[in-house]
Design a protein around this motif. Structure first.
Motif, mmCIF file in Angstrom:
data_model
loop_
_atom_site.group_PDB
_atom_site.id
_atom_site.type_symbol
_atom_site.label_atom_id
_atom_site.label_comp_id
_atom_site.label_asym_id
_atom_site.label_seq_id
_atom_site.Cartn_x
_atom_site.Cartn_y
_atom_site.Cartn_z
ATOM 1 N N ALA A 196 0.685 -1.197 -0.083
ATOM 2 C CA ALA A 196 -0.178 0.061 -0.087
ATOM 3 C C ALA A 196 0.930 1.374 0.082
ATOM 4 N N PRO A 197 0.471 2.247 -0.844
ATOM 5 C CA PRO A 197 1.306 3.517 -0.684
ATOM 6 C C PRO A 197 0.958 4.321 0.554
ATOM 7 N N ARG A 198 1.956 5.314 0.758
ATOM 8 C CA ARG A 198 1.970 6.229 1.857
ATOM 9 C C ARG A 198 0.667 7.263 1.451
ATOM 10 N N LEU A 199 0.073 7.838 2.523
ATOM 11 C CA LEU A 199 -0.760 8.904 2.186
ATOM 12 C C LEU A 199 -0.314 10.111 1.520
ATOM 13 N N ASN A 200 0.790 10.336 1.762
ATOM 14 C CA ASN A 200 1.411 11.529 0.885
ATOM 15 C C ASN A 200 1.762 11.329 -0.378
ATOM 16 N N ASP A 201 1.640 10.041 -0.795
ATOM 17 C CA ASP A 201 1.954 9.719 -2.363
ATOM 18 C C ASP A 201 0.697 9.575 -2.995
ATOM 19 N N ILE A 202 -0.410 9.518 -2.629
ATOM 20 C CA ILE A 202 -1.756 9.460 -3.466
ATOM 21 C C ILE A 202 -2.202 10.706 -3.812
ATOM 22 N N GLU A 203 -2.995 10.740 -4.988
ATOM 23 C CA GLU A 203 -3.739 12.226 -5.014
ATOM 24 C C GLU A 203 -4.989 12.014 -4.752
ATOM 25 N N LEU A 204 -5.194 13.194 -4.050
ATOM 26 C CA LEU A 204 -6.604 13.340 -3.457
ATOM 27 C C LEU A 204 -7.494 14.316 -4.276
ATOM 28 N N THR A 205 -8.589 14.135 -4.341
ATOM 29 C CA THR A 205 -9.934 15.047 -4.620
ATOM 30 C C THR A 205 -10.226 15.592 -3.176
ATOM 31 N N PRO A 206 -10.804 16.857 -3.347
ATOM 32 C CA PRO A 206 -11.520 17.468 -2.028
ATOM 33 C C PRO A 206 -12.541 16.589 -1.396
ATOM 34 N N ASP A 207 -13.401 15.677 -2.033
ATOM 35 C CA ASP A 207 -14.223 14.826 -1.374
ATOM 36 C C ASP A 207 -13.391 13.849 -0.459
ATOM 37 N N LEU A 208 -12.496 13.337 -1.319
ATOM 38 C CA LEU A 208 -11.487 12.143 -0.741
ATOM 39 C C LEU A 208 -10.721 12.466 0.606
ATOM 40 N N ALA A 209 -10.451 13.698 0.371
ATOM 41 C CA ALA A 209 -9.653 14.438 1.304
ATOM 42 C C ALA A 209 -10.553 14.630 2.638
ATOM 43 N N ARG A 210 -11.738 14.863 2.479
ATOM 44 C CA ARG A 210 -12.649 15.171 3.572
ATOM 45 C C ARG A 210 -13.024 13.549 4.310
ATOM 46 N N ARG A 211 -13.092 12.732 3.213
ATOM 47 C CA ARG A 211 -13.527 11.348 3.670
ATOM 48 C C ARG A 211 -12.383 10.682 4.543
ATOM 49 N N TYR A 212 -11.264 10.915 4.177
ATOM 50 C CA TYR A 212 -9.983 10.302 4.595
ATOM 51 C C TYR A 212 -9.729 10.900 6.157
ATOM 52 N N HIS A 213 -9.944 12.137 6.175
ATOM 53 C CA HIS A 213 -9.635 13.010 7.299
ATOM 54 C C HIS A 213 -10.656 12.515 8.389
ATOM 55 N N ALA A 214 -12.146 12.436 7.755
ATOM 56 C CA ALA A 214 -12.998 11.974 8.930
ATOM 57 C C ALA A 214 -12.848 10.492 9.345
ATOM 58 N N MET A 215 -12.304 9.829 8.625
ATOM 59 C CA MET A 215 -12.070 8.292 8.919
ATOM 60 C C MET A 215 -10.800 8.518 9.928
ATOM 61 N N LEU A 216 -9.704 9.250 9.731
ATOM 62 C CA LEU A 216 -8.573 9.242 10.599
ATOM 63 C C LEU A 216 -9.008 10.081 11.991
ATOM 64 N N ILE A 217 -9.657 10.921 11.953
ATOM 65 C CA ILE A 217 -10.143 11.568 13.309
ATOM 66 C C ILE A 217 -10.875 10.265 14.084
ATOM 67 N N GLU A 218 -11.752 9.661 13.480
ATOM 68 C CA GLU A 218 -12.409 8.402 14.164
ATOM 69 C C GLU A 218 -11.460 7.323 14.600
ATOM 70 N N GLN A 219 -10.256 7.117 13.835
ATOM 71 C CA GLN A 219 -9.286 6.228 14.258
ATOM 72 C C GLN A 219 -8.314 6.879 15.699
ATOM 73 N N VAL A 220 -8.320 8.351 15.628
ATOM 74 C CA VAL A 220 -7.538 9.031 16.551
ATOM 75 C C VAL A 220 -8.576 8.835 17.858
ATOM 76 N N VAL A 221 -9.795 8.990 17.844
ATOM 77 C CA VAL A 221 -10.945 8.755 18.898
ATOM 78 C C VAL A 221 -10.728 7.296 19.291
ATOM 79 N N LEU A 222 -10.746 6.327 18.592
ATOM 80 C CA LEU A 222 -10.493 4.886 19.123
ATOM 81 C C LEU A 222 -9.289 4.784 19.794
#
Length: 283
Positions: free
Chosen positions: A132-158
């Protein structure tokens, strides 16, 4: 490829069959893709302390448990044995954190074992079965950036609900598999309840995420999820899946200095009374 010297003991023990290739080399370790029977995994070989760019700052190691007082004294004095114990503590911290987080449902690689400074764990792959690539190596759209950000905030809470703060979270230690972000690199993981720097480091982790994703979704730059999460944690209200707003209400009420001074005076008098009673008992 030639088997690295540090992985040889795992080959001799039958835990690793072949070293296929080097996957990456970072500030604290070199990671190799290895074959273990029918499975392809990765072996993280920790660098010696004098070769690491990331040093064991007291802010990270505060609150870490050691086996006994002899080890604690040796580590404090910096003896040869103490330095060895520091290395073992540093390496096992990641293994302990991975097991703890995997059991809590956090998206981290599954650990298998740690032997002589080598961590054997799951190889995170993409939809095609490649590393799997690192996050900084993938191309993000605004929608994907918001989705991944929300997923990671959930992970930080967990993670925090499991009592762990990453301590060095950024786009460089997050992989992206077919289902989204996977958090890696946890040797500096912090015990939230035992480390006085935990709140500051959690906020920094979350700010790093906001800064990265704001390059694609600018509105994330003004969010305050770190402060909101830590505030909920301190209040004992943090729960997996809880609704977060990214905003924190600031208390503008003036501090009641008089009440604070009265409390201090009351404590002082109680202490004087206690000491006076002790003196009377002695006489």
């Amino acid at each position: 490829m030639k088997t690295p010297k540090r992985i040889l003991p795992l080959v001799e023990e039958g835990l690793v069959d072949d070293v296929l290739r080097q996957l990456m080399s970072g500030k604290e370790a070199t990671v190799y893709v290895v074959r273990c029977g029918d499975d392809v995994r990765c072996a993280k070989v920790y660098k010696e302390a004098n070769q690491r760019a990331f040093h064991q700052a007291v802010s990270y190691t505060e609150g870490r448990k050691v086996k006994n007082s002899r080890q604690a004294r040796a580590m404090e004095k910096g003896t040869r044995y103490g330095r060895k114990m520091q290395e073992e503590t540093w390496q096992t911290a990641e293994v302990d954190a991975l097991y703890r987080l995997a059991n809590a449902g956090v998206r981290v690689p599954q650990p298998y074992l740690c032997h002589e400074g080598v961590l054997l764990m799951e190889l995170v792959t993409d939809a095609d079965g490649n590393a799997a690539p690192r996050l900084n190596d993938i191309e993000l759209t605004p929608d994907l950036a918001r989705r991944y950000h929300a997923m990671l905030i959930e992970q930080v809470v967990l993670m925090l609900c499991a009592g762990v703060v990453h301590g060095d979270l950024s786009e460089y230690n997050i992989l992206v598999d077919a289902n989204g972000p996977v958090i890696i690199d946890l040797p500096q993981a912090i015990d939230a309840a035992a480390n006085n720097n935990a709140g500051v480091m959690l906020e920094r982790d979350v700010e790093n995420l906001a800064t990265f994703f704001a390059q694609t979704a600018p509105e994330l730059a003004d969010t305050q999820y770190g402060k909101e999460i830590w505030k909920a944690y301190e209040a004992g209200e943090l729960r997996p899946g809880m609704t977060l707003t990214g905003k924190v209400e600031v208390d503008h009420r003036p501090a009641d200095v008089g009440a604070v001074l009265r409390d201090i005076e009351a404590v002082r008098r109680e202490e004087e009374d206690r000491l006076r009673a002790l003196q009377e008992m002695r006489h």
